[in-house]
Scaffold this active site. Sequence first.
Site, PDB file in Angstrom:
ATOM      1  N   CYS A 115      13.894  92.600  22.877  1.00 26.18           N
ATOM      2  CA  CYS A 115      14.942  92.548  23.899  1.00 26.18           C
ATOM      3  C   CYS A 115      16.171  93.172  23.264  1.00 26.18           C
ATOM      4  O   CYS A 115      16.817  92.552  22.418  1.00 26.18           O
ATOM      5  CB  CYS A 115      15.225  91.114  24.345  1.00 26.18           C
ATOM      6  SG  CYS A 115      16.583  91.019  25.536  1.00 26.18           S
ATOM      7  N   CYS A 118      19.717  91.185  24.382  1.00 32.21           N
ATOM      8  CA  CYS A 118      20.018  89.818  23.928  1.00 32.21           C
ATOM      9  C   CYS A 118      18.768  89.202  23.307  1.00 32.21           C
ATOM     10  O   CYS A 118      18.370  89.591  22.224  1.00 32.21           O
ATOM     11  CB  CYS A 118      20.577  88.968  25.057  1.00 32.21           C
ATOM     12  SG  CYS A 118      19.567  88.983  26.561  1.00 32.21           S
ATOM     13  N   SER A 119      18.148  88.242  24.024  1.00 31.63           N
ATOM     14  CA  SER A 119      16.952  87.602  23.466  1.00 31.63           C
ATOM     15  C   SER A 119      16.023  87.129  24.572  1.00 31.63           C
ATOM     16  O   SER A 119      15.456  86.040  24.496  1.00 31.63           O
ATOM     17  CB  SER A 119      17.349  86.427  22.571  1.00 31.63           C
ATOM     18  OG  SER A 119      18.114  85.473  23.297  1.00 31.63           O
TER      19      SER A 119
END
Length: 216
Positions: A115, A118-119
């Site tokens: 990603c 972000c996550s």
Amino acid sequence: MSDKHVHEHDHKHDHKHDHQPSDISLRVKAVESLLVEKGLLDPAAIDKLVDAYENKIGPHNGARVVAHAWANTAYKKRLLTDGTAAIAELGFTGIQGEDMVVVENTPDVHNMVVCTLCSCYPWPTLGLPPNWYKAAPYRSRAVIDPRGVLKEFGVNIPESKEVRVWDSNAELRYLVLPQRPEGSEGLDEAALANLVTRDSMIGVGLARTPKAGAKK
């Protein structure tokens, strides 16, 4: 970037400070206590959430999905066609897993997931993301130098095999269907699930090889 490095760092940090909670842990606990005191947060809800992530949500769910796909050709086809629906067949749905795409590793293609923003991560099947997945070095280098990143995880992909990098986002999350390891023929789904690792479902690892004499 490996969990081993993260664990080693955490161990040294705790030892140096006599195992005292970190500043962030203390702040979280203070905020939690304040919200409970004001009646804005139910302790039972917290316990339920902790129990979910400790016992119900995590890579063991994704391992069941992979094992079922390895053992059932019809399910595998559904999984690759509509990952969200096929995963829901096994009861794994919910926040961060609403829209899933499953990509298959083959003799010609190796997939890995990142990603870059972000996550974003499929919680229902993999639980919470590891620290290295959220770190800037992985998020940037997985796209720029995927083979180099894979080597750092101990995965050497030959030049003859294509490496595809899939970028998860808020609307769509990916799960890698790793190749079924040689020697796993005849194993039941429970035994197959034991061969599936979290990293293999992100694409930075491979499925385990069955031990000689493994039970069905």
